[in-house]
Write a protein that holds these residues in place. Structure first.
Motif, PDB file in Angstrom:
ATOM      1  N   ALA A  29      62.333 104.830 -32.319  1.00  0.00           N
ATOM      2  CA  ALA A  29      61.246 105.131 -33.248  1.00  0.00           C
ATOM      3  C   ALA A  29      59.951 105.477 -32.531  1.00  0.00           C
ATOM      4  O   ALA A  29      58.996 105.915 -33.143  1.00  0.00           O
ATOM      5  CB  ALA A  29      61.022 103.938 -34.173  1.00  0.00           C
ATOM      6  N   ALA A  30      59.908 105.263 -31.237  1.00  0.00           N
ATOM      7  CA  ALA A  30      58.663 105.549 -30.509  1.00  0.00           C
ATOM      8  C   ALA A  30      58.606 107.032 -30.174  1.00  0.00           C
ATOM      9  O   ALA A  30      59.261 107.484 -29.245  1.00  0.00           O
ATOM     10  CB  ALA A  30      58.615 104.719 -29.230  1.00  0.00           C
ATOM     11  N   ILE A  31      57.813 107.759 -30.943  1.00  0.00           N
ATOM     12  CA  ILE A  31      57.737 109.199 -30.725  1.00  0.00           C
ATOM     13  C   ILE A  31      56.542 109.488 -29.841  1.00  0.00           C
ATOM     14  O   ILE A  31      55.418 109.112 -30.161  1.00  0.00           O
ATOM     15  CB  ILE A  31      57.559 109.934 -32.058  1.00  0.00           C
ATOM     16  CG1 ILE A  31      58.630 109.465 -33.032  1.00  0.00           C
ATOM     17  CG2 ILE A  31      57.618 111.422 -31.866  1.00  0.00           C
ATOM     18  CD1 ILE A  31      58.279 109.745 -34.464  1.00  0.00           C
ATOM     19  N   ARG A  32      56.784 110.174 -28.743  1.00  0.00           N
ATOM     20  CA  ARG A  32      55.664 110.461 -27.844  1.00  0.00           C
ATOM     21  C   ARG A  32      54.880 111.652 -28.365  1.00  0.00           C
ATOM     22  O   ARG A  32      55.444 112.610 -28.867  1.00  0.00           O
ATOM     23  CB  ARG A  32      56.187 110.767 -26.441  1.00  0.00           C
ATOM     24  CG  ARG A  32      56.567 109.533 -25.683  1.00  0.00           C
ATOM     25  CD  ARG A  32      56.793 109.870 -24.235  1.00  0.00           C
ATOM     26  NE  ARG A  32      57.868 110.824 -24.070  1.00  0.00           N
ATOM     27  CZ  ARG A  32      59.154 110.494 -24.001  1.00  0.00           C
ATOM     28  NH1 ARG A  32      59.500 109.232 -24.081  1.00  0.00           N
ATOM     29  NH2 ARG A  32      60.071 111.419 -23.860  1.00  0.00           N
ATOM     30  N   PRO A  34      52.823 115.026 -28.106  1.00  0.00           N
ATOM     31  CA  PRO A  34      52.688 116.132 -27.164  1.00  0.00           C
ATOM     32  C   PRO A  34      51.236 116.419 -26.813  1.00  0.00           C
ATOM     33  O   PRO A  34      50.948 117.225 -25.949  1.00  0.00           O
ATOM     34  CB  PRO A  34      53.273 117.322 -27.930  1.00  0.00           C
ATOM     35  CG  PRO A  34      53.040 116.980 -29.360  1.00  0.00           C
ATOM     36  CD  PRO A  34      53.143 115.492 -29.469  1.00  0.00           C
ATOM     37  N   LEU A  35      50.317 115.749 -27.542  1.00  0.00           N
ATOM     38  CA  LEU A  35      48.909 116.059 -27.320  1.00  0.00           C
ATOM     39  C   LEU A  35      48.314 115.280 -26.162  1.00  0.00           C
ATOM     40  O   LEU A  35      47.188 115.556 -25.741  1.00  0.00           O
ATOM     41  CB  LEU A  35      48.112 115.758 -28.600  1.00  0.00           C
ATOM     42  CG  LEU A  35      48.449 116.657 -29.780  1.00  0.00           C
ATOM     43  CD1 LEU A  35      47.704 116.200 -31.025  1.00  0.00           C
ATOM     44  CD2 LEU A  35      48.105 118.097 -29.465  1.00  0.00           C
TER      45      LEU A  35
ATOM     46  N   ASN B 299      68.112 106.635 -34.247  1.00  0.00           N
ATOM     47  CA  ASN B 299      67.085 106.666 -35.271  1.00  0.00           C
ATOM     48  C   ASN B 299      67.777 106.837 -36.615  1.00  0.00           C
ATOM     49  O   ASN B 299      68.215 107.924 -36.950  1.00  0.00           O
ATOM     50  CB  ASN B 299      66.183 107.876 -34.999  1.00  0.00           C
ATOM     51  CG  ASN B 299      64.804 107.666 -35.524  1.00  0.00           C
ATOM     52  OD1 ASN B 299      64.621 107.034 -36.549  1.00  0.00           O
ATOM     53  ND2 ASN B 299      63.834 108.186 -34.814  1.00  0.00           N
ATOM     54  N   GLN B 382      61.780 114.676 -26.333  1.00  0.00           N
ATOM     55  CA  GLN B 382      62.333 114.196 -27.591  1.00  0.00           C
ATOM     56  C   GLN B 382      62.588 115.367 -28.511  1.00  0.00           C
ATOM     57  O   GLN B 382      61.709 116.177 -28.757  1.00  0.00           O
ATOM     58  CB  GLN B 382      61.353 113.224 -28.255  1.00  0.00           C
ATOM     59  CG  GLN B 382      61.408 111.852 -27.638  1.00  0.00           C
ATOM     60  CD  GLN B 382      60.324 110.973 -28.162  1.00  0.00           C
ATOM     61  OE1 GLN B 382      59.189 111.405 -28.331  1.00  0.00           O
ATOM     62  NE2 GLN B 382      60.663 109.733 -28.434  1.00  0.00           N
TER      63      GLN B 382
ATOM     64  N   GLN C  79      53.135 121.954 -32.206  1.00  0.00           N
ATOM     65  CA  GLN C  79      51.984 121.673 -31.342  1.00  0.00           C
ATOM     66  C   GLN C  79      51.504 120.236 -31.498  1.00  0.00           C
ATOM     67  O   GLN C  79      51.185 119.563 -30.530  1.00  0.00           O
ATOM     68  CB  GLN C  79      50.845 122.590 -31.761  1.00  0.00           C
ATOM     69  CG  GLN C  79      50.235 123.379 -30.655  1.00  0.00           C
ATOM     70  CD  GLN C  79      49.126 124.261 -31.205  1.00  0.00           C
ATOM     71  OE1 GLN C  79      48.859 124.287 -32.407  1.00  0.00           O
ATOM     72  NE2 GLN C  79      48.479 124.985 -30.336  1.00  0.00           N
ATOM     73  N   SER C  80      51.417 119.788 -32.753  1.00  0.00           N
ATOM     74  CA  SER C  80      50.874 118.444 -32.991  1.00  0.00           C
ATOM     75  C   SER C  80      51.905 117.342 -32.831  1.00  0.00           C
ATOM     76  O   SER C  80      51.578 116.253 -32.408  1.00  0.00           O
ATOM     77  CB  SER C  80      50.322 118.317 -34.409  1.00  0.00           C
ATOM     78  OG  SER C  80      49.628 119.444 -34.783  1.00  0.00           O
ATOM     79  N   GLY C  82      55.240 117.722 -31.561  1.00  0.00           N
ATOM     80  CA  GLY C  82      56.282 117.858 -30.547  1.00  0.00           C
ATOM     81  C   GLY C  82      57.554 118.434 -31.134  1.00  0.00           C
ATOM     82  O   GLY C  82      57.671 118.601 -32.348  1.00  0.00           O
TER      83      GLY C  82
END
Lengths: 171, 657, 142
Positions: A29-32, A34-35, B299, B382, C79-80, C82
């Motif tokens: 569930a930990a989404i990294r 991209p910003l 997930n 991801q 972009q925001s 991923g």
């Protein structure tokens, strides 16, 4: 001994094991974001209470913490005092709250009850939240003095978490 | 006391199954009938221990003995009795105990049913079964122990509320376990054939029966899961290619392929090694499936949080994979082909294509599910693989399978002349064209849907013709064939209904204030009121709608938005009005009781109820096929044959062995 | 002001034609079905009732109404959020693999069918053309 079966079978076994083994180490569930490492997306939003418009450019020069939250979010209640307290303790850091999908009345009532030591902005249709890649609330972004996002934390923060992420912004 | 008794029983089952497994394998190696007898006793003992342990747990649950760890975790004095009984499988530790119970019952049943036969195979089979039993007992004893003693508390939290609010959620897990766990039995038989170095014709009977029974349960279980998702989750669909959904589908695909290749194996004596591989694969996929569900690695809506059970299952999965691969590599060449195919273009050849398609589906679904994990492991990125991918891949293959359901049985067995082939294949085309035309007139425009209707009509004709061969006698003799065609009939309806319900639905999203109405299809939906209701475990806002058609009242629907204290986002519950031709489905997007406005999604999905009914029909077909034919003596099937004088010459090949 | 900022964020003017009415709703549903709801477990933005998903769907609707193409819209969200937010994977390997398996499998099936149709070369029993004996052999086999 059937070589084909052995080779194909062992290959599949090892590949599967490797993938699943590595998978065990992470939280799905930990989404990294991209910003992280990129300049923060610009915004210009109205602050509740004062009605003043605050934009991203005005935060330059000091490290900044942008915290996305909402009055309908239960974990945000826990986090709020931590933010208020740290904002008072650290005048060298800009704290900004952004609320989306909410009404000014509810936000004002919340802040009156629980205190406020920094501007809270209203993002009416969540456009800024989307630009920042916000999935749920609360989520917090840490910017350095040049407006680059150095860290993102999803979920309610404790003082330790806040300060350890802030340290990255101070460098 | 109760907890200690439970722990003792589980520990005993670890030892009993381990010892029994060793005894069984030794008996097999030494061809010892006494050894086999002892091994069978160990098998019964394992089953008995599991039954008693489950009984102890249910007793603790019903008596609200909160000193037992699992009861403290899911028990509650406030919930109705049936919820307490059912909470045995509502959470991880209890569900592993339930797995052990089902495994014990299957092993005992299979041991009893083969008690006087197949003495050369059974020691190895029982040994394999009890080895699996040892692992699951270990799981219950160590990482997932429900019988831990905890400090007493006055009451418990009760099982997860999401699992209490619908009947389907209650019966879906048991059916799933009966399907999943049952795959262990044919796995043991397949390994036995490999270890023994041969797979004789008579051994096919237990192999097929032991594969068919769990297949029936798994088929129904998958349907129940989809139906539950449809009724409860609120997005209007029944299959999202969620990793855990895929986990239940994968063994079903290989098991279906195995059931078909077993038919070729019985008729022609070929494809033995391949069938055995598929059977092993089905079992291994259930272990992979349980890893995917319980490890917290994926997930998914169903995910449990990560615990130490994940690594343990991974070790077992890898070990059994390696064991199966090595066993196959060493012994697959000993399973001689005893016959041949007459010609590739025949019904047998179509079975090969069937297997190809099912295996392709299995790989595709597996790759789609595991790919994001692999990419993240090796590249750190991801990514997601969602419905658009799976639908693009699976729809063409599914359509091809529907084509085969028609063309396969239309072709005769064995050698087929060109003229014969063309004649058999052309006749059902009329039916297919009619069905496709009806669909077109009814509004179907999607090319895949029209193709599905064409193939579906074709397959329906072929299936009905095959089913009616033999008249009414067929229910007394020839059940396997008849049952198989009933399954095909169900499958055709399922595939056509899926195509129609996904491509011909109408949906609209409207914002209504109190008293306002909106039209969708033949229905007029009027928003009556938004009410708030408080229940012990949640707060709900209910929107009441009156549904009329042509002015006549049809029903009242009450979709809800539920706020649970532990969840970040509210969870909506839809309400559905199902008829045989279509469903009207209402789901709340947004609701404000203060201003009495609601934003609601309305869906009309045609033919969706046919899916549940037709899958049930598939289960019935499987049951018909499962009822054994009378054959106490091996040669009783030959009683129609007249004995010629050549038998008196003492043909040495007639020695049994 | 916000619209101006959005254009800046999208780095380009709209490359398609503006939509409206039922066509707009249809396309909104289609594009939203390709976006993953960031909070839910695997649901698309089109299906999810969660707050962020509803906002994203509204954003998709607005962008389509102004004429942005599907590619532009997907790139904006990527972009925001991923690559995670794209339900249709960009990775080419995952699309090619099933086709490779199909081709490899088809080759195996054809070769197997041919091989199994050849007369068998090793048979330690005396071959017989008598139908009865063949049948009895089948039955006696254990």
């Amino acid at each position: 001994m059937n070589r084909t079966v052995l080779v194909v079978g062992v290959a599949i076994t090892l590949a599967l094991f490797a993938i699943l083994f590595v998978g065990l180490g992470r939280d799905p569930a930990a989404i990294r974001s991209p910003l992280v490492g990129k300049p923060a997306p610009p915004f210009a939003l109205k602050a509740v209470g004062t009605g003043q418009t605050i934009d991203l450019a005005s935060l330059r020069g000091k490290p900044a913490i942008i915290n996305f939250w909402a009055t309908w979010c239960v974990p945000c209640y826990q986090e709020h005092p931590v933010l208020v307290e740290n904002a008072r303790m650290l005048p060298g850091v800009q704290f900004v709250g952004v609320v989306f999908n909410d009404t000014e009345d509810k936000i004002n009532a919340f802040l009156r009850e629980r205190g406020s030591s920094y501007p809270t902005l209203l993002d009416e249709q969540g456009k800024t939240a989307i630009a920042y890649g916000v999935g749920g609330v609360p989520e917090t972004y840490f910017l350095n003095r040049d407006g680059v996002i150095v860290a993102k934390f999803a979920g309610p923060m404790s003082t330790e978490i806040l300060q350890s992420n802030l340290a990255k912004a101070m460098q | 006391m109760t907890a200690a008794l439970g722990r003792f029983l589980i520990l005993a089952s670890v030892f009993v199954s381990a010892a029994g497994s060793i005894v069984a394998f030794a008996a097999g190696k030494k061809h010892s009938p006494e050894g086999l007898m002892f091994a069978r006793r160990f098998a019964y003992a394992f089953a008995a221990l599991m039954v008693v342990a489950t009984g102890v747990m249910e007793y603790a649950l019903l008596r609200h003995d909160f000193s037992v760890g699992y009861v403290a975790h899911v028990g509650s004095r406030e919930v109705p009795t049936w919820v307490t009984i059912v909470s045995l499988w509502s959470s991880l530790e209890g569900s592993i105990l339930f797995w052990g119970l089902v495994l014990g019952l299957y092993i005992a049943g299979a041991t009893w049913l083969t008690r006087n036969q197949y003495v050369d195979y059974m020691p190895f089979a029982i040994g394999t079964w009890l080895a699996c039993a040892t692992f699951f007992s270990y799981l219950i004893a160590a990482p997932a122990n429900p019988f831990l003693t905890v400090p007493a508390q006055p009451d418990g939290p009760g099982p997860n509320p999401l699992l209490q609010n619908h009947l389907l959620m209650i019966i879906h897990p048991p059916f799933l376990y009966l399907g999943y766990v049952g795959m262990t039995i044919p796995f043991g038989l397949a390994c036995a054939a490999l270890m023994r170095g041969r797979l004789g014709h008579a051994f096919l009977r237990p192999l097929r029966a032991s594969l068919l029974l769990p297949w029936i349960f798994l088929t129904i279980a998958i349907m129940l899961g989809g139906w539950w998702a449809y009724e409860v989750l609120g997005w209007g669909g029944y299959w999202a290619w969620d990793p855990v959904e895929n986990a239940s589908l994968l063994p079903w695909l290989t098991a279906t392929a195995a059931l078909h290749s077993a038919i070729v194996m019985e008729r022609r004596g070929v494809l033995k090694g391949w069938t055995v591989t598929l059977v092993q694969g089905s079992f291994l996929l259930t272990i992979l499936g349980t890893f995917m569900t319980r490890s917290g690695v994926f997930n998914s809506v169903h995910s449990f949080t990560q615990s130490s059970i994940g690594p343990t299952i991974l070790v077992f999965l890898t070990a059994t994979l390696l064991f199966s691969v090595v066993l196959l590599a060493l012994r697959i060449n000993t399973l001689e082909a005893e016959g041949k195919l007459e010609s590739p273009v025949s019904r047998e050849g179509m079975f090969l294509v069937n297997n190809l398609l099912f295996v392709l589906l299995t790989f595709t679904v597996l790759i789609g599910t595991v790919f994001p994990l692999a990419v993240e492991a090796f590249k750190g990125r991801q990514m997601s693989v969602g419905r658009p991918y799976f639908d693009s891949m699976v729809v063409p293959v599914g359509t091809a399978l529907l084509f085969l359901i028609g063309v396969g049985p239309a072709l005769p067995w064995g050698r087929v002349t060109r003229k014969q082939a063309i004649r058999s294949l052309l006749m059902p085309l009329a039916s297919g064209t009619v069905v496709a035309l009806i669909g077109y007139i009814a509004g179907a425009r999607n090319p895949w849907t029209i193709l599905t209707l064409l193939f579906g009509g074709y397959a329906a004709w072929v299936t009905v013709v095959e089913m009616s061969r033999g008249g009414t006698r067929v229910l007394r003799r020839g059940r396997r064939r008849f049952g198989g065609y009933v399954v095909h009939a169900g499958a055709v309806i399922v595939l056509v209904s899926i195509a129609v319900s996904s491509t011909m639905r109408t949906s609209t999203e409207v914002r209504l204030t109190r008293g306002q109405a909106a039209k969708i299809g033949p229905y007029t939906v009027t928003f009556l009121a938004a009410e708030e209701r408080t229940e012990p475990h949640r707060q709900s806002t209910v929107a009441r709608f009156a549904v009329t058609s042509n002015g006549k009242p049809v029903t009242t629907l009450e979709p809800r938005m539920n706020f649970y204290p532990t969840m970040r986002e509210p969870i909506g519950t839809p309400d559905v009005h199902s008829t045989i031709t279509r469903d009207l489905y209402l789901s709340i997007m947004n609701i404000d009781p203060n201003s009495q406005t609601v934003s609601v999604m309305m869906l009309i999905t045609p033919m969706v109820s046919w899916i549940w009914i037709a899958v049930f029909l598939m289960g019935v077909g499987g049951l018909i096929a499962l009822i054994p034919a009378r054959s106490v003596v091996i040669l009783s099937e030959a009683k129609d044959l007249r004995m010629p004088s050549s038998l008196a010459t003492g043909d040495p090949s007639l020695r049994s062995g | 002001m916000i619209l101006l900022l959005l254009t800046v964020a999208l780095n380009a003017p709209p490359q398609g034609t503006p939509l409206s009415g039922p066509a707009l709703e249809q396309r909104t549903y289609e594009v939203a079905s390709l976006l993953r709801c960031p909070v839910c477990q695997g649901m698309s933005v089109a299906d999810s009732p969660s707050t962020v998903a509803l906002d994203m769907k509204q954003q998709v609707r607005e962008l389509l109404a102004r004429g942005y193409t599907q590619e532009q819209i997907l790139a904006y969200f990527e972009q925001s959020y991923g690559q995670f937010v794209l339900l249709k994977p960009r990775n080419r390997l995952i699309w090619i693999l099933p086709i490779l398996i199909l081709v490899a499998g088809a080759i195996v099936v054809v070769t197997t069918a041919k091989k199994l149709s050849q007369p068998s070369t090793t048979d330690d029993r005396q071959p017989t053309t008598d139908a009865y004996i063949s049948r009895v052999r089948e039955l006696v086999d254990k």
